[in-house]
Design a protein around this motif. Structure first.
Motif, PDB file in Angstrom:
ATOM      1  N   PRO A   1      26.312 131.934  -4.851  1.00  0.00           N
ATOM      2  CA  PRO A   1      26.809 130.754  -4.132  1.00  0.00           C
ATOM      3  C   PRO A   1      26.146 130.522  -2.776  1.00  0.00           C
ATOM      4  O   PRO A   1      26.074 129.385  -2.305  1.00  0.00           O
ATOM      5  CB  PRO A   1      28.309 131.039  -3.978  1.00  0.00           C
ATOM      6  CG  PRO A   1      28.466 132.513  -4.180  1.00  0.00           C
ATOM      7  CD  PRO A   1      27.397 132.902  -5.140  1.00  0.00           C
ATOM      8  N   HIS A   2      25.652 131.597  -2.155  1.00  0.00           N
ATOM      9  CA  HIS A   2      25.020 131.435  -0.848  1.00  0.00           C
ATOM     10  C   HIS A   2      23.666 130.732  -0.932  1.00  0.00           C
ATOM     11  O   HIS A   2      23.105 130.331   0.093  1.00  0.00           O
ATOM     12  CB  HIS A   2      24.854 132.791  -0.156  1.00  0.00           C
ATOM     13  CG  HIS A   2      24.060 133.782  -0.946  1.00  0.00           C
ATOM     14  ND1 HIS A   2      24.559 134.464  -2.030  1.00  0.00           N
ATOM     15  CD2 HIS A   2      22.778 134.210  -0.792  1.00  0.00           C
ATOM     16  CE1 HIS A   2      23.635 135.270  -2.513  1.00  0.00           C
ATOM     17  NE2 HIS A   2      22.548 135.136  -1.781  1.00  0.00           N
ATOM     18  N   PHE A   3      23.134 130.556  -2.157  1.00  0.00           N
ATOM     19  CA  PHE A   3      21.875 129.815  -2.316  1.00  0.00           C
ATOM     20  C   PHE A   3      22.054 128.337  -1.961  1.00  0.00           C
ATOM     21  O   PHE A   3      21.070 127.643  -1.689  1.00  0.00           O
ATOM     22  CB  PHE A   3      21.365 129.918  -3.751  1.00  0.00           C
ATOM     23  CG  PHE A   3      20.729 131.245  -4.089  1.00  0.00           C
ATOM     24  CD1 PHE A   3      20.696 132.282  -3.177  1.00  0.00           C
ATOM     25  CD2 PHE A   3      20.174 131.451  -5.342  1.00  0.00           C
ATOM     26  CE1 PHE A   3      20.126 133.501  -3.488  1.00  0.00           C
ATOM     27  CE2 PHE A   3      19.586 132.661  -5.666  1.00  0.00           C
ATOM     28  CZ  PHE A   3      19.568 133.691  -4.740  1.00  0.00           C
ATOM     29  N   LYS A   4      23.288 127.866  -2.016  1.00  0.00           N
ATOM     30  CA  LYS A   4      23.541 126.436  -1.794  1.00  0.00           C
ATOM     31  C   LYS A   4      23.031 125.987  -0.428  1.00  0.00           C
ATOM     32  O   LYS A   4      22.450 124.897  -0.294  1.00  0.00           O
ATOM     33  CB  LYS A   4      25.032 126.133  -1.924  1.00  0.00           C
ATOM     34  CG  LYS A   4      25.365 124.644  -1.818  1.00  0.00           C
ATOM     35  CD  LYS A   4      26.852 124.396  -2.037  1.00  0.00           C
ATOM     36  CE  LYS A   4      27.165 122.901  -1.942  1.00  0.00           C
ATOM     37  NZ  LYS A   4      28.605 122.621  -2.156  1.00  0.00           N
ATOM     38  N   ILE A   5      23.230 126.810   0.580  1.00  0.00           N
ATOM     39  CA  ILE A   5      22.778 126.464   1.927  1.00  0.00           C
ATOM     40  C   ILE A   5      21.257 126.335   1.967  1.00  0.00           C
ATOM     41  O   ILE A   5      20.709 125.375   2.528  1.00  0.00           O
ATOM     42  CB  ILE A   5      23.266 127.512   2.946  1.00  0.00           C
ATOM     43  CG1 ILE A   5      24.790 127.538   2.996  1.00  0.00           C
ATOM     44  CG2 ILE A   5      22.687 127.228   4.325  1.00  0.00           C
ATOM     45  CD1 ILE A   5      25.354 128.624   3.881  1.00  0.00           C
ATOM     46  N   ASP A   6      20.544 127.304   1.365  1.00  0.00           N
ATOM     47  CA  ASP A   6      19.082 127.250   1.346  1.00  0.00           C
ATOM     48  C   ASP A   6      18.577 126.045   0.552  1.00  0.00           C
ATOM     49  O   ASP A   6      17.574 125.419   0.929  1.00  0.00           O
ATOM     50  CB  ASP A   6      18.514 128.542   0.746  1.00  0.00           C
ATOM     51  CG  ASP A   6      18.647 129.722   1.694  1.00  0.00           C
ATOM     52  OD1 ASP A   6      18.912 129.493   2.891  1.00  0.00           O
ATOM     53  OD2 ASP A   6      18.509 130.869   1.233  1.00  0.00           O
ATOM     54  N   ILE A   7      19.263 125.722  -0.547  1.00  0.00           N
ATOM     55  CA  ILE A   7      18.865 124.562  -1.339  1.00  0.00           C
ATOM     56  C   ILE A   7      19.033 123.280  -0.529  1.00  0.00           C
ATOM     57  O   ILE A   7      18.153 122.408  -0.513  1.00  0.00           O
ATOM     58  CB  ILE A   7      19.681 124.495  -2.647  1.00  0.00           C
ATOM     59  CG1 ILE A   7      19.236 125.627  -3.601  1.00  0.00           C
ATOM     60  CG2 ILE A   7      19.509 123.138  -3.337  1.00  0.00           C
ATOM     61  CD1 ILE A   7      20.074 125.724  -4.862  1.00  0.00           C
ATOM     62  N   GLU A   8      20.152 123.165   0.158  1.00  0.00           N
ATOM     63  CA  GLU A   8      20.403 121.967   0.967  1.00  0.00           C
ATOM     64  C   GLU A   8      19.413 121.841   2.113  1.00  0.00           C
ATOM     65  O   GLU A   8      19.026 120.731   2.500  1.00  0.00           O
ATOM     66  CB  GLU A   8      21.835 121.999   1.506  1.00  0.00           C
ATOM     67  CG  GLU A   8      22.897 121.808   0.433  1.00  0.00           C
ATOM     68  CD  GLU A   8      24.306 121.992   0.970  1.00  0.00           C
ATOM     69  OE1 GLU A   8      24.453 122.497   2.104  1.00  0.00           O
ATOM     70  OE2 GLU A   8      25.262 121.620   0.250  1.00  0.00           O
ATOM     71  N   LYS A   9      18.969 122.981   2.660  1.00  0.00           N
ATOM     72  CA  LYS A   9      17.995 122.964   3.749  1.00  0.00           C
ATOM     73  C   LYS A   9      16.558 122.847   3.240  1.00  0.00           C
ATOM     74  O   LYS A   9      15.632 122.640   4.026  1.00  0.00           O
ATOM     75  CB  LYS A   9      18.120 124.242   4.592  1.00  0.00           C
ATOM     76  CG  LYS A   9      19.395 124.335   5.405  1.00  0.00           C
ATOM     77  CD  LYS A   9      19.399 125.615   6.231  1.00  0.00           C
ATOM     78  CE  LYS A   9      20.642 125.716   7.113  1.00  0.00           C
ATOM     79  NZ  LYS A   9      20.646 126.971   7.902  1.00  0.00           N
ATOM     80  N   GLY A  10      16.382 123.005   1.925  1.00  0.00           N
ATOM     81  CA  GLY A  10      15.046 122.923   1.351  1.00  0.00           C
ATOM     82  C   GLY A  10      14.192 124.136   1.633  1.00  0.00           C
ATOM     83  O   GLY A  10      12.956 124.034   1.697  1.00  0.00           O
ATOM     84  N   VAL A  11      14.829 125.305   1.794  1.00  0.00           N
ATOM     85  CA  VAL A  11      14.080 126.521   2.133  1.00  0.00           C
ATOM     86  C   VAL A  11      14.199 127.606   1.056  1.00  0.00           C
ATOM     87  O   VAL A  11      13.836 128.755   1.302  1.00  0.00           O
ATOM     88  CB  VAL A  11      14.539 127.086   3.494  1.00  0.00           C
ATOM     89  CG1 VAL A  11      14.201 126.119   4.610  1.00  0.00           C
ATOM     90  CG2 VAL A  11      16.034 127.406   3.489  1.00  0.00           C
ATOM     91  N   LEU A  12      14.708 127.252  -0.112  1.00  0.00           N
ATOM     92  CA  LEU A  12      14.791 128.239  -1.192  1.00  0.00           C
ATOM     93  C   LEU A  12      13.445 128.321  -1.894  1.00  0.00           C
ATOM     94  O   LEU A  12      13.032 127.400  -2.592  1.00  0.00           O
ATOM     95  CB  LEU A  12      15.877 127.857  -2.197  1.00  0.00           C
ATOM     96  CG  LEU A  12      16.119 128.890  -3.307  1.00  0.00           C
ATOM     97  CD1 LEU A  12      16.838 130.115  -2.738  1.00  0.00           C
ATOM     98  CD2 LEU A  12      16.925 128.308  -4.456  1.00  0.00           C
ATOM     99  N   GLY A  13      12.751 129.421  -1.689  1.00  0.00           N
ATOM    100  CA  GLY A  13      11.465 129.596  -2.349  1.00  0.00           C
ATOM    101  C   GLY A  13      10.284 129.241  -1.475  1.00  0.00           C
ATOM    102  O   GLY A  13      10.405 128.995  -0.273  1.00  0.00           O
ATOM    103  N   SER A  14       9.118 129.206  -2.098  1.00  0.00           N
ATOM    104  CA  SER A  14       7.840 129.058  -1.404  1.00  0.00           C
ATOM    105  C   SER A  14       7.180 127.732  -1.742  1.00  0.00           C
ATOM    106  O   SER A  14       6.898 127.440  -2.909  1.00  0.00           O
ATOM    107  CB  SER A  14       6.917 130.216  -1.806  1.00  0.00           C
ATOM    108  OG  SER A  14       5.579 129.950  -1.463  1.00  0.00           O
ATOM    109  N   LYS A  15       6.904 126.919  -0.722  1.00  0.00           N
ATOM    110  CA  LYS A  15       6.207 125.646  -0.934  1.00  0.00           C
ATOM    111  C   LYS A  15       4.776 125.863  -1.443  1.00  0.00           C
ATOM    112  O   LYS A  15       4.346 125.168  -2.379  1.00  0.00           O
ATOM    113  CB  LYS A  15       6.188 124.854   0.378  1.00  0.00           C
ATOM    114  CG  LYS A  15       5.468 123.509   0.305  1.00  0.00           C
ATOM    115  CD  LYS A  15       6.129 122.556  -0.686  1.00  0.00           C
ATOM    116  CE  LYS A  15       5.635 121.122  -0.505  1.00  0.00           C
ATOM    117  NZ  LYS A  15       4.183 120.987  -0.718  1.00  0.00           N
ATOM    118  N   PRO A  16       3.987 126.801  -0.888  1.00  0.00           N
ATOM    119  CA  PRO A  16       2.645 127.028  -1.443  1.00  0.00           C
ATOM    120  C   PRO A  16       2.667 127.436  -2.919  1.00  0.00           C
ATOM    121  O   PRO A  16       1.814 127.013  -3.694  1.00  0.00           O
ATOM    122  CB  PRO A  16       2.087 128.154  -0.560  1.00  0.00           C
ATOM    123  CG  PRO A  16       2.803 127.985   0.731  1.00  0.00           C
ATOM    124  CD  PRO A  16       4.190 127.563   0.364  1.00  0.00           C
ATOM    125  N   SER A  17       3.657 128.256  -3.319  1.00  0.00           N
ATOM    126  CA  SER A  17       3.757 128.637  -4.732  1.00  0.00           C
ATOM    127  C   SER A  17       4.085 127.424  -5.598  1.00  0.00           C
ATOM    128  O   SER A  17       3.592 127.293  -6.723  1.00  0.00           O
ATOM    129  CB  SER A  17       4.820 129.725  -4.926  1.00  0.00           C
ATOM    130  OG  SER A  17       4.378 130.956  -4.398  1.00  0.00           O
TER     131      SER A  17
END
Length: 333
Positions: free
Chosen positions: A194-210
């Protein structure tokens, strides 16, 4: 060809190989290759543990040293990339990849190899924007800061991977491509994490270059780890090709850390060989390497250096011609 995919190893090689053996005995199969998606922890001794950017309670020697010393031999060819829990001093000795122990191969900062007719690429580390455009400046003795920056991916490796033109079957990264979660069951993911929700909303879950690499290379499979959960997704590209994404957990009891996948192959001998296109790219981009703590800029679209593909193909044809002539000479002899 049966490939065992493993999430975060965290040094527990014996447990991973034991799990493969149990699966082989239970299902009556033979695993040909093991790929590990980072946090491998190739720690040989206590000095290596001091080079890991982890709290003291996680500085465990684990079991890699047994394979390094020759006490044990890896029962299956093993390929791995680096994550953010690594003996960075050891892996820095092999920036372009190499054997860390008999039958255990590291792909380097980034790398491409062939196993039979299967083409495998990978990029080590995790993405942090502050270090992405810097050179590989870290060196012993490491500071607390450089023990962390050393495993942050750089724009050089991403640029090099983007020069690949031939098909990639399997791509490995430690952290996820940034928006790959959109192509799977997000509701189920958030129930487990459930704590992934914050990262998803901020757009920081994972790597943009990947993520950029995923859309550019369009590999058949993309395997990751890092977030300590099993998650699958199917990414459909604009040309109707498909990338099947799978992330796995860390090696712990009752966790989904291992998956066996069957790949078709041409019955050629399943041995590791270096990839000619990748070696050519390394050679032609060697001048872009920086080992200083400063920003570095890769050639942009439109620059003369950015269109390397034609030069890569010319050099590859040159080397292929040499190999062909060598084979003819060898047969005559």
């Amino acid at each position: 060809m049966k490939i065992a995919v493993e999430g975060c190893a965290h040094g527990d090689l014996e447990k991973i190989y034991d799990s493969i053996y149990v699966t082989e005995q239970t299902e009556g199969i033979k695993v040909d290759l093991l790929v590990c998606c980072g946090d491998f922890q190739s720690s040989r001794n206590e000095d290596d543990l001091m080079c890991m950017a982890v709290p003291p309670k996680y500085q465990r020697i684990c079991t890699f040293y047994k394979y390094y010393s020759g006490e044990l031999l890896a029962p299956v060819l093993t390929i791995f990339i680096g994550g953010n829990h690594e003996a960075s001093n050891y892996l820095q000795e092999l920036p372009y990849g190499g054997w860390v122990a008999p039958n255990i191969y590291y792909l380097g900062y980034a790398g491409v190899i062939n196993i039979g007719d299967l083409r495998i690429a990978g990029i080590s580390g995790i993405y942090k924007s502050a270090d992405y455009m810097k050179g590989h400046f870290e060196k012993p003795p490491y500071s607390e800061q450089s023990k962390r920056s050393i495993y942050h991916i750089r724009n050089l490796e991403v640029f090099r991977l983007k020069q690949l033109s031939e098909k990639i079957d399997i791509m490995l990264s430690h952290d996820w491509p940034s928006d790959v979660y959109k192509y799977g069951n997000v509701e189920q993911l958030l129930k487990k994490k459930p704590h992934f929700k914050i990262d998803i909303e901020k757009g920081v879950l994972g790597s943009k270059p990947s993520s950029d690499l995923m859309y550019h290379l369009k590999p058949s499979y993309w395997f990751s780890a890092h977030l300590h959960c099993k998650y699958s997704a199917i990414v459909k590209h604009q040309d109707d090709s498909v990338t099947r994404f799978l992330s796995l957990d860390k090696c712990l009891p009752k966790r989904n850390f291992l998956e066996i996948i069957d790949f078709p192959h041409d019955n050629s001998k399943l041995q590791l060989s270096y990839d000619l296109e990748w070696l050519t790219i390394l050679y032609l981009t060697n001048h872009l390497l920086c080992v200083e703590n400063r920003f570095t800029f890769m050639p942009e679209a439109g620059d003369n250096e950015s269109s390397l593909n034609e030069t890569v193909q010319i050099v590859m044809r040159y080397y292929n011609a040499i190999y062909f002539i060598y084979d003819l000479f060898t047969i005559k002899v």
